[in-house]
Enzyme design. Structure first.
Site, mmCIF file in Angstrom:
data_model
loop_
_atom_site.group_PDB
_atom_site.id
_atom_site.type_symbol
_atom_site.label_atom_id
_atom_site.label_comp_id
_atom_site.label_asym_id
_atom_site.label_seq_id
_atom_site.Cartn_x
_atom_site.Cartn_y
_atom_site.Cartn_z
ATOM 1 N N LYS A 1 20.292 -3.523 -22.188
ATOM 2 C CA LYS A 1 18.305 -2.952 -21.891
ATOM 3 C C LYS A 1 17.865 -3.971 -22.073
ATOM 4 O O LYS A 1 17.889 -4.797 -23.257
ATOM 5 C CB LYS A 1 18.814 -1.323 -22.111
ATOM 6 N N THR B 1 0.873 -1.080 -0.234
ATOM 7 C CA THR B 1 -0.207 0.146 -0.129
ATOM 8 C C THR B 1 0.788 1.135 0.087
ATOM 9 O O THR B 1 1.700 1.037 0.598
ATOM 10 C CB THR B 1 -0.822 0.241 1.208
ATOM 11 N N HIS B 2 0.406 2.071 -0.567
ATOM 12 C CA HIS B 2 1.506 3.624 -0.941
ATOM 13 C C HIS B 2 2.894 3.223 -1.415
ATOM 14 O O HIS B 2 3.334 3.845 -1.362
ATOM 15 C CB HIS B 2 1.666 4.214 0.569
ATOM 16 N N GLU C 1 4.787 -0.864 -21.537
ATOM 17 C CA GLU C 1 4.577 0.849 -21.321
ATOM 18 C C GLU C 1 4.271 1.402 -22.155
ATOM 19 O O GLU C 1 2.869 2.594 -22.065
ATOM 20 C CB GLU C 1 5.613 1.863 -21.550
ATOM 21 N N SER D 1 17.577 -1.808 -26.558
ATOM 22 C CA SER D 1 18.173 0.216 -26.557
ATOM 23 C C SER D 1 19.240 -0.098 -27.959
ATOM 24 O O SER D 1 19.853 -1.012 -28.319
ATOM 25 C CB SER D 1 18.678 0.358 -25.390
#
Ligand code: ARG
Length: 459
Positions: free
Chosen positions: A283, A155-156, A290, A277
Site C-alpha cells: 500500500k 461531469t457526474h 484524506e 499500511s
C-alpha cells in the site's frame, strides 16, 4: 491570592468555578497582543495626563520586560488570575508596584479582549495570506509543466470531454484566488480598534482613541461601544473564509485520491507525501489528502460552533463569548497546517501523462466534437447530436472507440462524414479547438497562465 475584582466579594471562589471559568490555559496564546495593546493604552494615558509620564514609562518598561520573559518561557501563569489579561496585570504590578494598578484606567477586559483577538487574528491572516499565495504558486508550477497533458474532464464522474491538466489546475487557482480576496476583505473589518469602548458604554476619561489605533497599526476605531465589545463577526467571517478554503482543498483532495487510485492512475504522489499500511506491504496511501478532507469537517464544526454561541446573546458582553477562542485558534492552526503541507505535495507529485491520455481517448470523450463536426458540415446541432449518439451506441456494442471506426461505418450513419473526421475527433484537436477565453485550448491555457502570474505578482 486576591482577585483583581475581589472588592465586593466576601467569599473566595469555589475551586470548581475557578477551574470552570478560567481561560488562561488557552488565551495565553494572546500574550503578545495583550501586552502590545496595554503598551499603546499606557502611552496614551501618559500623553493625555490621565496618569503621569513617569507612571506611563514604568508601565511600558515593565510590560516590555514581561514580554521578553514570557517569550523566553520564564513566566508561569496562574489559573486563579483567570485569563491572560488579569495574569499580565498582576505580574506587572508584582514587578513595578503601584503604577501597575493604573494600567486598567479607562479600560475593561471587554474592550481589551476584543482588541487582543483582532490583533492576533490579523497577524495570523498575514501568515495565511502567504501560505495561500504559495499554494497558488504551486498550482501554477504544475500547470506550466502540463499545458500539453491531455486527460478526460468529468461531469457526474463520467468522462465528458478532453481537457488539459493545466486547465484543471488553474480551476483551483481561481478558487484559491477568490479565497485570498475574501481573506483580505475580512481583514479590513478585523482591523478596527475597540479600545475606548470600556465595559460597554465608553469611558469618562479623556482617552485618545485615534492615537491608540495608530500605534497599533489598525485602520479604524469602532463607532459604537456596545457593538465594539460584543461583535464577533470578524471571527465568524474568518471561519467562513476558512471553511470555504477548506472546502476547496477538500475537493482537490478528493480528486487527488481518485487520480492516485489504481483505477485512474493519473498521478503518483511522492513517497515523502504518502504513507504505508501496517499490514498490507504493497500500500501507498494518499493520507495527506484524506486528512485534509477530514479536517474540513472540523473547520465547518468550528463555524457552526461560533454561530451558535453568538445567536442568542443580548448586548453587550456576555461570558459566552469566551468560547470564541478555542475554535478560532483551532481553525487557524488547522488551516495553516493544511495549506503548508499541500503546496509541496502538489509540486512533487508525478504526472502519469500516458495514462491520462489513454483515459481521454476512451469513453467517447470526443462525441461532442463529432457532433460539432457535422454542424460545421451543415447539419443542425440536434440532428448532429442524434447521429453522434447513434455512433456511440454502435461503438459500445462493437467495442470500438469513434476513432477506430472505418469510413464505411461512419458513412452508414451519415453521408456527411468524410476523411477529415479522424483529425477532427483526435483528442488533441478537441482540446486545441476550444479556443474561447476561459476554455481549455492549449493557447488559451498558456495565456491564462501568464495572466495568473501577473495576479500572483500583484498579491
Ligand atoms: N476571558 C474573557 C473572555 O475571553 C475576557 C473578558 C472578560 N470580561 C468579563 N467581563 N468577564 O471573554
Amino acid at each position: 491570592m486576591k482577585k483583581l475584582w475581589g472588592g465586593r466579594f466576601s467569599k473566595t471562589t469555589d475551586q470548581l468555578v475557578e477551574d470552570f471559568h478560567s481561560s488562561i490555559s488557552f488565551d495565553q496564546r494572546l500574550y503578545k497582543e495583550d501586552i502590545e495593546g496595554s503598551i499603546a493604552h499606557a502611552r496614551m494615558l501618559g500623553a493625555q495626563g490621565i496618569i503621569s509620564e513617569e507612571e506611563s514609562h514604568l508601565i511600558i518598561n515593565g510590560l516590555s520586560e514581561l514580554l521578553d520573559e514570557i517569550a523566553a518561557g520564564k513566566v508561569e501563569f496562574d489559573q486563579k488570575s483567570e485569563d491572560i489579561h488579569m495574569n499580565i496585570e498582576s505580574l506587572l504590578t508584582d514587578k513595578i508596584g503601584d503604577a501597575g494598578k493604573k494600567l486598567h484606567t479607562g479600560r475593561s477586559r471587554n474592550d481589551q479582549v476584543a482588541l487582543d483577538v483582532r490583533l492576533n487574528l490579523l497577524r495570523e491572516m498575514e501568515e495565511i495570506q502567504d501560505l495561500l499565495r504559495a499554494l497558488m504558486e504551486a498550482l501554477l508550477t504544475v500547470a506550466e509543466k502540463n499545458v500539453q497533458t491531455v486527460l478526460p474532464g468529468y461531469t457526474h464522474l463520467q468522462r465528458a470531454q478532453p481537457i488539459n491538466f493545466a486547465h484543471h489546475m488553474m480551476a483551483y487557482f481561481e478558487m484559491f484566488y477568490r479565497d485570498y480576496q475574501r481573506l483580505l476583505d475580512t481583514a479590513k473589518r478585523t482591523s478596527v480598534s475597540p479600545l475606548g469602548s470600556g465595559a460597554m458604554a465608553g469611558t469618562t476619561f479623556p482617552l485618545d482613541r485615534e492615537r491608540v489605533k495608530e500605534e497599533l497599526g489598525m485602520q479604524e476605531i469602532s463607532r459604537n461601544s456596545l457593538d465594539a465589545v460584543s461583535d464577533r463577526d470578524f471571527i465568524i467571517e474568518f471561519t467562513s473564509f476558512a471553511s470555504i478554503t477548506m472546502m476547496h482543498l477538500s475537493r482537490l483532495s478528493e480528486e487527488i485520491i481518485f487520480w492516485s487510485s489504481q483505477e485512474a492512475a493519473f498521478i503518483e504522489l511522492d513517497d515523502a507525501y504518502s504513507t504505508g499500511s501496517s499490514i498490507m506491504p504493497q500500500k501507498k496511501n494518499p493520507d495527506v489528502a484524506e486528512l485534509v478532507r477530514g479536517k474540513t469537517g472540523r473547520v465547518y464544526g468550528n463555524l457552526m460552533q461560533i454561530l451558535t454561541v453568538m445567536k442568542g446573546l443580548p448586548l453587550a458582553y456576555n461570558k459566552d463569548m469566551q468560547e470564541d477562542k478555542e475554535s478560532l485558534f483551532d481553525t487557524v492552526d488547522t488551516l495553516k497546517k493544511c495549506l503548508l503541507v499541500y503546496a509541496p505535495m502538489l509540486t512533487t507529485m508525478r504526472i502519469r501523462e500516458d495514462n491520462m491520455l489513454d483515459a481521454a481517448k476512451k469513453g467517447y470523450t470526443n462525441a461532442t466534437d463529432l457532433a460539432d463536426y457535422l454542424v460545421y458540415k451543415g447539419l443542425p446541432f440536434r440532428d448532429a447530436h442524434e447521429v453522434s449518439g447513434k455512433l456511440v451506441a454502435y461503438g459500445i456494442a462493437e467495442g470500438k472507440e469513434l476513432d477506430q471506426m472505418t469510413m464505411s461505418e461512419f458513412k452508414s450513419f451519415s453521408e456527411m462524414i468524410e476523411e477529415d473526421i479522424y483529425q477532427a475527433i483526435d483528442v488533441r484537436t478537441c482540446v486545441e479547438k476550444r479556443d474561447l477565453p476561459g476554455a481549455t485550448g492549449f493557447t488559451k491555457t498558456k495565456e491564462a497562465i501568464i495572466e495568473a502570474k501577473i495576479i500572483i505578482e500583484s498579491l
